[in-house]
Design a protein around this motif. Structure first.
Motif, short mmCIF file in Angstrom:
data_model
loop_
_atom_site.label_atom_id
_atom_site.label_comp_id
_atom_site.label_asym_id
_atom_site.label_seq_id
_atom_site.Cartn_x
_atom_site.Cartn_y
_atom_site.Cartn_z
N UNK A 291 0.83 -1.21 0.00
CA UNK A 291 0.00 0.00 0.00
C UNK A 291 0.86 1.26 0.00
N UNK A 292 2.09 1.16 -0.50
CA UNK A 292 2.95 2.34 -0.58
C UNK A 292 2.32 3.41 -1.46
N UNK A 293 2.53 4.65 -1.07
CA UNK A 293 2.02 5.85 -1.73
C UNK A 293 0.51 5.97 -1.70
N UNK A 294 -0.13 5.08 -0.95
CA UNK A 294 -1.56 5.21 -0.71
C UNK A 294 -1.85 5.53 0.75
N UNK A 295 -0.80 5.57 1.58
CA UNK A 295 -0.95 5.83 3.01
C UNK A 295 0.09 6.87 3.44
N UNK A 296 -0.18 7.50 4.57
CA UNK A 296 0.71 8.56 5.03
C UNK A 296 1.61 8.13 6.19
N UNK A 297 1.44 6.91 6.66
CA UNK A 297 2.30 6.41 7.74
C UNK A 297 2.68 4.96 7.46
N UNK A 298 3.97 4.70 7.41
CA UNK A 298 4.46 3.34 7.20
C UNK A 298 5.43 2.98 8.32
N UNK A 299 5.66 1.69 8.55
CA UNK A 299 6.44 1.27 9.72
C UNK A 299 7.92 1.67 9.63
N UNK A 300 8.49 1.86 10.81
CA UNK A 300 9.93 2.04 10.90
C UNK A 300 10.61 0.79 10.35
N UNK A 301 11.54 1.00 9.46
CA UNK A 301 12.20 -0.12 8.80
C UNK A 301 11.60 -0.48 7.47
N UNK A 302 10.40 0.06 7.16
CA UNK A 302 9.75 -0.16 5.87
C UNK A 302 9.32 1.19 5.28
N UNK A 303 10.26 2.12 5.28
CA UNK A 303 9.94 3.50 4.93
C UNK A 303 9.55 3.70 3.47
N UNK A 304 9.99 2.82 2.58
CA UNK A 304 9.67 2.94 1.17
C UNK A 304 9.88 1.59 0.50
N UNK A 305 9.70 1.53 -0.82
CA UNK A 305 9.75 0.23 -1.51
C UNK A 305 11.15 -0.37 -1.57
N UNK A 306 12.15 0.39 -1.21
CA UNK A 306 13.51 -0.17 -1.19
C UNK A 306 13.73 -1.12 -0.03
N UNK A 307 12.80 -1.18 0.93
CA UNK A 307 13.03 -1.89 2.18
C UNK A 307 12.49 -3.32 2.21
N UNK A 308 11.90 -3.81 1.10
CA UNK A 308 11.38 -5.18 1.10
C UNK A 308 12.41 -6.22 1.56
N UNK A 309 13.68 -6.14 1.13
CA UNK A 309 14.63 -7.18 1.56
C UNK A 309 14.77 -7.28 3.08
N UNK A 310 14.60 -6.16 3.78
CA UNK A 310 14.70 -6.20 5.24
C UNK A 310 13.57 -7.03 5.85
N UNK A 311 12.38 -6.96 5.26
CA UNK A 311 11.26 -7.76 5.76
C UNK A 311 11.48 -9.24 5.44
N UNK A 312 11.98 -9.52 4.26
CA UNK A 312 12.29 -10.91 3.92
C UNK A 312 13.34 -11.47 4.88
N UNK A 313 14.35 -10.66 5.19
CA UNK A 313 15.39 -11.09 6.14
C UNK A 313 14.79 -11.35 7.52
N UNK A 314 13.81 -10.55 7.92
CA UNK A 314 13.16 -10.75 9.22
C UNK A 314 12.40 -12.06 9.25
N UNK A 315 11.72 -12.40 8.17
CA UNK A 315 11.00 -13.67 8.13
C UNK A 315 11.98 -14.84 8.24
N UNK A 316 13.09 -14.76 7.54
CA UNK A 316 14.11 -15.82 7.64
C UNK A 316 14.66 -15.91 9.06
N UNK A 317 14.87 -14.79 9.68
CA UNK A 317 15.35 -14.75 11.06
C UNK A 317 14.37 -15.43 12.01
N UNK A 318 13.08 -15.36 11.67
CA UNK A 318 12.04 -15.97 12.51
C UNK A 318 11.84 -17.46 12.22
N UNK A 319 12.63 -18.00 11.34
CA UNK A 319 12.55 -19.43 11.09
C UNK A 319 11.77 -19.83 9.86
#
Length: 400
Positions: A291-319
């Motif tokens: 929902x990028x560019x459709x909302x005015x508040x996004x999570x810390x660590x997911x500030x824009x579309x460049x941050x998807x790899x960080x979320x993928x890394x978090x899922x891997x970290x969680x097993x």
């Protein structure tokens, strides 16, 4: 992060919802010649950020606000469809429009994978809100021909045939107890033409009705888990299980209010939604719907579309296993697309539905009704009562 990038090099990341076209409307009135999508600032999305985020395929939203309903919604939606096409033509090295055709069959998986192999972002269109159709099956079919591949049945307003999510709050009354008869017609026609049915923004009653009615899997293009954040835009556990049984997909939203039900959220709390959906209904129904560019508040660590790899890394970290992550990245959506197209192909012998919505359900001052019997009488200047009066007068004259 290395493992995340490796998986993203093997499987396309497909995101269900991005409102960059609306930002182009609001900032530049769709004058794309005035925009450089490489250097565009004050948005979550530009080409450089897309490449950093390994965004392989994107459903761009053709969105217009609810206040256009009964006015110029169709025109404005067509203009948003047009600007998406022009984005792809202006930046062919970055975007590839995903509507390849093999004979008479549209095969989206092949187009998305072709773009992935060429390091381009496969570009698809979703119309966000049934008000964009003006209650017309002909408009639905025409938009499909223009490349629209999903319709969000409502936005944040009822249409003449479906209730929106605000019905489940105290903010708006139900008009249809879910879907009207025309709404049910529309679900069948979407199955027939192979358009994805998007249940983001609808009422819970509509969610359940469509899951029961549709012959094809459905999507939630940008919704999260209600059990984690009890916002009515999110998906309850019983519906998650029905989505699983229907082989559909829920593409997790990053909007703070849908992540934590507050104005503050972080990347880890988004991952909580992924974990919950996997636990309740399995990893086969999960995707990304930022929902990028459709909302005015996004999570810390997911500030824009460049941050998807960080979320993928978090899922891997969680097993999460590589199989599970690759499914969520894009394999689940590709499966849904394929199954929707199989249903379409099974319905090729069924003619287009041309039964219009009843005139009394859409009559308003901004709509003409050519083709409807009652509208023809009005258009010719004769009301029903005046026709009766004229008939009586004629009969009286004949009897003299």
């Amino acid at each position: 992060m290395t493992n995340a990038l490796t998986l993203m090099s093997q499987t396309p990341l497909i995101d269900g919802h991005n409102d960059l076209p609306w930002q182009i409307r609001m900032k530049f009135n769709n004058q794309l010649n005035k925009v450089d999508l490489y250097t565009l600032q004050n948005t979550h999305t530009n080409i450089q950020k897309i490449r950093e985020g390994r965004l392989a395929a994107q459903f761009w939203a053709a969105y217009v606000p609810c206040e256009t309903q009964y006015k110029d919604a169709v025109r404005q939606t067509l203009e948003q469809i047009d600007v998406i096409h022009r984005m792809c033509k202006k930046y062919p090295e970055a975007f590839m429009f995903a509507t390849s055709k093999k004979g008479y069959t549209v095969i989206h998986k092949e187009d998305i994978m072709d773009a992935f192999d060429q390091n381009k972002t496969a570009s698809l269109i979703g119309v966000e809100g049934g008000h964009s159709l003006d209650s017309s099956l002909g408009t639905l079919r025409t938009m499909y021909q223009l490349g629209v591949r999903y319709l969000t049945l409502t936005h944040s307003c009822n249409t003449p045939w479906a209730d929106n999510w605000l019905v489940d709050t105290v903010d708006e009354p139900s008009q249809h107890n879910g879907l009207s008869e025309f709404g049910k017609q529309l679900i069948s026609e979407m199955n027939r033409i192979g358009m994805l049915i998007d249940l983001a923004h609808v009422s819970e009653r509509v969610m359940n009705q469509v899951l029961d009615l549709s012959k094809a899997p459905i999507i939630f293009s940008h919704s999260s888990a209600y059990a984690v954040c009890p916002h009515k835009r999110n998906v309850p556990d019983d519906v998650l299980r029905k989505v699983r049984d229907k082989n559909g997909i829920v593409m997790v939203n990053f909007y703070n209010e849908h992540v934590t039900c507050s104005q503050i959220a972080n990347l880890s709390q988004v991952a909580d939604h992924f974990d919950h959906i996997k636990r309740v209904a399995g990893y086969h129904i999960i995707g990304f719907g930022g929902d990028y560019d459709g909302v005015n508040r996004v999570p810390e660590g997911l500030e824009d579309v460049s941050k998807y790899p960080a979320l993928v890394a978090e899922l891997l970290k969680r097993g999460w296993t590589s199989v599970e992550v690759k499914a969520a990245l894009g394999e689940n959506l590709l499966r849904v697309f394929g199954e929707v197209e199989k249903v379409r192909d099974s319905m090729t012998g069924i003619p287009p539905d041309d039964l219009p919505i009843p005139y009394e359900e859409v009559k308003n001052d901004c709509r003409t009704g050519y083709g409807y019997l009652v509208a023809n009488s009005a258009a010719s200047g004769w009301s029903f009562s005046s026709l009766i009066t004229a008939l009586i007068f004629t009969l009286n004259c004949l009897s003299v």
